[in-house]
Design an enzyme around this catalytic site. Sequence first.
Site, PDB file in Angstrom:
ATOM      1  N   LYS A  74      -9.555  11.452 -10.595  1.00  0.00           N
ATOM      2  CA  LYS A  74      -8.783  10.832  -9.525  1.00  0.00           C
ATOM      3  C   LYS A  74      -7.962   9.710 -10.130  1.00  0.00           C
ATOM      4  O   LYS A  74      -8.487   8.854 -10.845  1.00  0.00           O
ATOM      5  CB  LYS A  74      -9.682  10.281  -8.416  1.00  0.00           C
ATOM      6  N   GLN A 146      -9.872   2.626   6.644  1.00  0.00           N
ATOM      7  CA  GLN A 146     -11.218   2.883   6.152  1.00  0.00           C
ATOM      8  C   GLN A 146     -12.283   2.560   7.190  1.00  0.00           C
ATOM      9  O   GLN A 146     -13.333   3.209   7.249  1.00  0.00           O
ATOM     10  CB  GLN A 146     -11.479   2.119   4.873  1.00  0.00           C
ATOM     11  N   GLY A 229     -15.386  -3.543   0.012  1.00  0.00           N
ATOM     12  CA  GLY A 229     -14.081  -3.849  -0.550  1.00  0.00           C
ATOM     13  C   GLY A 229     -14.146  -4.146  -2.041  1.00  0.00           C
ATOM     14  O   GLY A 229     -15.227  -4.291  -2.622  1.00  0.00           O
TER      15      GLY A 229
END
Length: 332
Positions: A74, A146, A229
């Site tokens: 990714k 999110q 986060g």
Amino acid sequence: MTKLLSQEMIKQLISMKEAVDIIDKTFIGIGEGTVVNPPKVNLDLGQTGGYPYYDGFVNAMPAYVGWNDSAGLKWVAGVAGERKAQGLPYINAMLLLIDPKLGEFVAVMDGTYISNLRTGAQTASALSTLTDKKHLTVGMFGSGVQARFQIEALVERFVIDRLVIWNHRRSTAEKYAEDVRSLVDGEVIVVDNPEDATKNDVVITVTGAHEPIITKEMIEPGTIVMPMGSFQEISDELILAADYLYVDHVYQALHRGALEHLTEKGLITPDDVTATIGEVAAGKVAVENLDDAITILIPIGMGAMDVAVGGEVYKKAVEQSIGEEFEFITYE
């Protein structure tokens, strides 16, 4: 031939329930040692204020996942600056899959949706690994994309009896509350005081905060705190006071997000990690009684999760003849 898959195609091929199940299998694989996941490689594009001054980063996240024999990378960017000025989402990602036996690239696909999907899914999977509760009360810090995926995933494993939302902009929190209300069995509440959102079984932070929002004094024993986060959303004092610390990947968790500068100061080391989620999922480590403890749970994010989900998406795309085929190289 390489299969090309757009975000809309991917949405047709994978559900949140399937994603949570995939993450379960991958956590077990991590614990059993059948997943290879090197630490992220970070390219700083000015996120920390230095040159070049683009206010962003790119992470390279390679992995091999044994249970579905998938390998890939990714490549994910987070850019504020000019991207924000143009009204584009902060995160943008691509996922490349390779046949691990042959070394041929088999798929190139949107990674943004998969990244959001698996981040929500890993929360639900990690929580259900640590607790056998079926009902939860949740404090949600943040009201962005999110935050929505977090709730979509949690309701696959838990009944949410109460969702309490705090966001630095109340109007955004209220819009988010309306958006997720149909997913939550219990009451949905928006609060102005951050402390009012911390009196819950689970407290999840999905914000871009660089300064702590949640302090030690706000958290009561029996709470699982999940700072999701990449920045400093909870105070050092809270982390150091925690009874248990569970992470997905020890090195990554210690060098990013909530634990980063405590690690730099030598105040947190690998010895302070109670266990990895994979070790618990694979049955190698028993979960302690968390009812009277403060627990920090950090699934910071691993490329293996994206590769595992992408691998299943690719298999379904082949079965259903979805996606375009492109020949990057012609062998003579």
